[in-house]
Each structure stands twice: as structure tokens, then as C-alpha cells.
Design an enzyme around this catalytic site. Structure first.
Site, PDB file in Angstrom:
ATOM      1  N   GLY A  12       0.777  -1.241   0.000  1.00 41.76           N
ATOM      2  CA  GLY A  12       0.000   0.000   0.000  1.00 41.76           C
ATOM      3  C   GLY A  12       0.803   1.282   0.000  1.00 41.76           C
ATOM      4  O   GLY A  12       0.312   2.322   0.458  1.00 41.76           O
ATOM      5  N   ASN A  14       1.644   3.002  -2.687  1.00 41.72           N
ATOM      6  CA  ASN A  14       0.962   3.912  -3.620  1.00 41.72           C
ATOM      7  C   ASN A  14      -0.323   4.449  -3.004  1.00 41.72           C
ATOM      8  O   ASN A  14      -0.653   5.623  -3.190  1.00 41.72           O
ATOM      9  CB  ASN A  14       0.680   3.215  -4.956  1.00 41.72           C
ATOM     10  CG  ASN A  14       1.901   3.225  -5.855  1.00 41.72           C
ATOM     11  OD1 ASN A  14       2.285   4.276  -6.375  1.00 41.72           O
ATOM     12  ND2 ASN A  14       2.544   2.070  -6.004  1.00 41.72           N
ATOM     13  N   MET A  90      -3.823  -7.367  -6.989  1.00 50.52           N
ATOM     14  CA  MET A  90      -3.214  -8.484  -7.725  1.00 50.52           C
ATOM     15  C   MET A  90      -4.214  -9.457  -8.354  1.00 50.52           C
ATOM     16  O   MET A  90      -3.853 -10.595  -8.652  1.00 50.52           O
ATOM     17  CB  MET A  90      -2.252  -9.240  -6.795  1.00 50.52           C
ATOM     18  CG  MET A  90      -1.103  -8.385  -6.269  1.00 50.52           C
ATOM     19  SD  MET A  90      -0.136  -7.600  -7.587  1.00 50.52           S
ATOM     20  CE  MET A  90       0.814  -9.022  -8.131  1.00 50.52           C
ATOM     21  N   ARG A  91      -5.441  -9.034  -8.573  1.00 49.35           N
ATOM     22  CA  ARG A  91      -6.405  -9.886  -9.277  1.00 49.35           C
ATOM     23  C   ARG A  91      -6.704  -9.277 -10.636  1.00 49.35           C
ATOM     24  O   ARG A  91      -6.893  -8.057 -10.738  1.00 49.35           O
ATOM     25  CB  ARG A  91      -7.738  -9.996  -8.501  1.00 49.35           C
ATOM     26  CG  ARG A  91      -7.626 -10.431  -7.065  1.00 49.35           C
ATOM     27  CD  ARG A  91      -7.033 -11.786  -6.872  1.00 49.35           C
ATOM     28  NE  ARG A  91      -7.761 -12.875  -7.505  1.00 49.35           N
ATOM     29  CZ  ARG A  91      -7.351 -14.135  -7.500  1.00 49.35           C
ATOM     30  NH1 ARG A  91      -6.209 -14.460  -6.911  1.00 49.35           N
ATOM     31  NH2 ARG A  91      -8.059 -15.080  -8.085  1.00 49.35           N
ATOM     32  N   LEU A  93      -9.046  -8.275 -13.429  1.00 45.76           N
ATOM     33  CA  LEU A  93     -10.479  -7.987 -13.453  1.00 45.76           C
ATOM     34  C   LEU A  93     -11.091  -8.403 -14.795  1.00 45.76           C
ATOM     35  O   LEU A  93     -10.443  -8.294 -15.838  1.00 45.76           O
ATOM     36  CB  LEU A  93     -10.705  -6.496 -13.197  1.00 45.76           C
ATOM     37  CG  LEU A  93     -10.321  -6.041 -11.782  1.00 45.76           C
ATOM     38  CD1 LEU A  93     -10.165  -4.531 -11.719  1.00 45.76           C
ATOM     39  CD2 LEU A  93     -11.351  -6.529 -10.757  1.00 45.76           C
ATOM     40  N   HIS A 109       1.384   0.694 -13.264  1.00 40.12           N
ATOM     41  CA  HIS A 109       2.224  -0.464 -13.569  1.00 40.12           C
ATOM     42  C   HIS A 109       3.680   0.002 -13.625  1.00 40.12           C
ATOM     43  O   HIS A 109       3.973   1.049 -14.207  1.00 40.12           O
ATOM     44  CB  HIS A 109       1.810  -1.089 -14.907  1.00 40.12           C
ATOM     45  CG  HIS A 109       2.614  -2.301 -15.246  1.00 40.12           C
ATOM     46  ND1 HIS A 109       2.438  -3.508 -14.601  1.00 40.12           N
ATOM     47  CD2 HIS A 109       3.627  -2.479 -16.129  1.00 40.12           C
ATOM     48  CE1 HIS A 109       3.309  -4.383 -15.090  1.00 40.12           C
ATOM     49  NE2 HIS A 109       4.039  -3.791 -16.015  1.00 40.12           N
ATOM     50  N   GLU A 143      -7.761  -6.533 -21.028  1.00 39.77           N
ATOM     51  CA  GLU A 143      -6.447  -7.140 -21.238  1.00 39.77           C
ATOM     52  C   GLU A 143      -5.477  -6.599 -20.177  1.00 39.77           C
ATOM     53  O   GLU A 143      -5.471  -5.391 -19.902  1.00 39.77           O
ATOM     54  CB  GLU A 143      -5.952  -6.763 -22.638  1.00 39.77           C
ATOM     55  CG  GLU A 143      -4.817  -7.614 -23.156  1.00 39.77           C
ATOM     56  CD  GLU A 143      -4.307  -7.075 -24.497  1.00 39.77           C
ATOM     57  OE1 GLU A 143      -3.096  -7.077 -24.710  1.00 39.77           O
ATOM     58  OE2 GLU A 143      -5.156  -6.628 -25.303  1.00 39.77           O
ATOM     59  N   GLU A 174       6.722   6.377  -9.003  1.00 38.27           N
ATOM     60  CA  GLU A 174       5.299   6.030  -8.884  1.00 38.27           C
ATOM     61  C   GLU A 174       4.597   6.941  -7.886  1.00 38.27           C
ATOM     62  O   GLU A 174       3.468   7.384  -8.107  1.00 38.27           O
ATOM     63  CB  GLU A 174       5.145   4.577  -8.411  1.00 38.27           C
ATOM     64  CG  GLU A 174       5.610   3.538  -9.416  1.00 38.27           C
ATOM     65  CD  GLU A 174       5.298   2.124  -8.948  1.00 38.27           C
ATOM     66  OE1 GLU A 174       4.174   1.857  -8.483  1.00 38.27           O
ATOM     67  OE2 GLU A 174       6.193   1.259  -9.043  1.00 38.27           O
TER      68      GLU A 174
HETATM   69  C1  GRF Z   1       3.681  -1.084  -7.422  1.00 39.39           C
HETATM   70  O1  GRF Z   1       4.959  -1.274  -7.954  1.00 39.39           O
HETATM   71  C2  GRF Z   1       2.678  -0.908  -8.526  1.00 39.39           C
HETATM   72  O2  GRF Z   1       3.193  -0.264  -9.660  1.00 39.39           O
HETATM   73  C3  GRF Z   1       2.325  -2.331  -8.869  1.00 39.39           C
HETATM   74  O3  GRF Z   1       2.311  -3.002  -7.631  1.00 39.39           O
HETATM   75  C4  GRF Z   1       3.168  -2.329  -6.725  1.00 39.39           C
HETATM   76  C5  GRF Z   1       2.335  -2.008  -5.519  1.00 39.39           C
HETATM   77  O4  GRF Z   1       3.095  -1.465  -4.459  1.00 39.39           O
HETATM   78  N1  GRF Z   1       1.087  -2.395  -9.595  1.00 39.39           N
HETATM   79  P1  GRF Z   1       2.364  -0.797  -3.232  1.00 39.39           P
HETATM   80  O5  GRF Z   1       1.437  -1.846  -2.636  1.00 39.39           O
HETATM   81  O6  GRF Z   1       1.601   0.374  -3.728  1.00 39.39           O
HETATM   82  O7  GRF Z   1       3.455  -0.410  -2.282  1.00 39.39           O
END
Ligand code: GRF
Length: 214
Positions: A12, A14, A90-91, A93, A109, A143, A174
Site C-alpha cells: 500500500g 501507492n 493483484m487480481r 479484473l 504499472h 487485457e 510512482e
Molecule cells: C507497485 O509497484 C505498482 O506499480 C504495482 O504493484 C506495486 C504495488 O506497491 N502495480 P504498493 O502496494 O503500492 O506499495
């Protein structure tokens, strides 16, 4: 104020960067709820500490993907989310969900898409020998890691990078890029036309990032 639902599965960081941005005075978005498909996701603690509704909706509790996604959808509607941000969710959709939230669902991403979609992105980037890496925020289509790009940020790949050092460098980008993209969306400046986005009053950076330096 744009109400945002954030979907997570883990750390978490981000989510935290989005929470920090939303806590800034004048920021045009607020986090309506955080939903994790994993009960032990660290990101849930960050949300709870900030009094943001934090829900666990585990895919394991449902007979199939559609029922899981219907529950996600119902929770997002209940909290009046207008936009959904995937932040390490991580699923994959289904088309049902991505169409239902079409152009109201974004993902981050850790690569310059369309390069290196999917898992093990950082290692794939290193193994390929790419000299520049980065992150992409995009509207989500069915996709995986695909859809109109809203914003990208680039960083160099260094000769001695490991998966971890590269991931850390990209993650820093990010944490700036996702709040910036959210701001653009919340300000109503991102328009999708023929699967490309056009950003109102955007200034392109004219910095060229060379690696190696020339
Ligand atoms: C990040 O690298 C994001 O780009 C990818 O999964 C990671 C998630 O990290 N989709 P966090 O849970 O936000 O620390």
C-alpha cells in the site's frame, strides 16, 4: 471533490501517496474507501489509521470471479466511488468489471507500457537490457496492463541494478506520478478519444533522459 475507491492487495505505498495527496489542502479528490482482497494487506492499516473505510473482500469467499467482482462493485457504489484506483491489486479484473467502470478505473504499472506487462516486471526489464524504465498510469481495459495511457515517468536502469534497486527507483517515481495523474483526472482534464487520452492544458516536459549519458 472526486470520490475515489482504492483497491489493494498488499503493502500500500501507492495508496499512501494517494492518501497524502488527498490530504493536501485544495486537492480535488478524496478517498472514499480502500478495499483489499487480502486481510493481511499492510495498506489496510494505513487507511484505518486515517479513518478511511477499509474493507476486506476476499476472492476466496466467492464461488466465481463474477460474484467477487459484484461484491467489489457493490462496496464501491455503497461508498459512492466515482473513480477506482488499482494500487497493487493483484487480481485480474474481468471485462464485466472493466466495462462497468470504463474510463473510471485506473491502474499503475511499474514499466513504460506497452513494454513488460504482467508479473516480474523489474526482472524482465533488467534481463532485456532496457536502459530506461519507469511507470505508467493508464485506464484499465480487460487485457492485463493495457488501456489508454494517462501519464508516464521514466528513470534510468543502472548497470548494477538488481530487481530491488530498480523497483525502489521506479517506486519513487510512482509515488509522484500516481497523485499527479489523479489530480489530472479529478480536474476533468483527461479525455479519452479512440483509445488515447488527451490532457487539457498539459505541458510536455522537454527534458530528454539519456542512459548512458551522452
Ligand atoms: C507497485 O509497484 C505498482 O506499480 C504495482 O504493484 C506495486 C504495488 O506497491 N502495480 P504498493 O502496494 O503500492 O506499495
Amino acid at each position: 471533490m472526486l470520490k475515489v475507491g482504492v483497491l489493494i492487495s498488499g503493502r500500500g505505498s501507492n495508496l499512501q501517496s494517494l492518501m497524502a495527496a488527498c490530504a493536501t489542502p485544495g486537492f480535488p479528490a478524496q478517498i472514499a474507501c480502500v478495499i483489499s482482497n487480502k486481510a493481511d494487506a499492510k495498506g489496510l492499516d494505513h487507511a484505518r489509521a486515517a479513518n478511511i473505510p477499509a474493507l476486506v473482500i476476499s476472492h476466496r469467499d466467492f464461488a466465481d470471479k463474477l460474484k467477487f467482482e459484484a461484491a467489489l462493485d457493490a462496496a464501491l457504489e455503497k461508498h459512492q466511488a466515482q473513480l477506482v484506483c488499482l494500487a497493487g491489486f493483484m487480481r485480474l479484473l474481468s471485462a464485466w468489471f472493466t466495462e462497468r467502470w470504463r474510463d473510471r478505473l485506473v491502474n499503475i504499472h511499474p514499466s513504460l507500457l506497452p513494454a513488460f506487462p504482467g508479473l516480474d516486471t523489474h526482472q524482465k526489464t533488467i534481463d532485456y537490457g532496457a536502459k530506461l524504465a519507469g511507470c505508467t498510469i493508464h485506464y484499465v481495459r480487460a487485457e492485463m496492463d493495457h488501456g489508454p495511457i494517462i501519464l508516464q515517468a521514466a528513470v534510468p536502469v543502472l548497470a548494477d541494478d538488481t530487481e530491488d534497486t530498480l523497483a525502489a527507483r521506479i517506486l519513487k517515481a510512482e509515488h509522484k506520478a500516481y497523485p499527479a495523474a489523479l489530480r489530472l483526472i479529478a480536474e476533468g482534464r483527461v479525455n479519452v478519444f479512440e483509445e488515447r487520452t488527451f490532457i487539457t492544458e498539459a505541458t510536455a516536459s522537454d527534458e530528454i533522459l539519456f542512459n548512458p549519458k551522452i
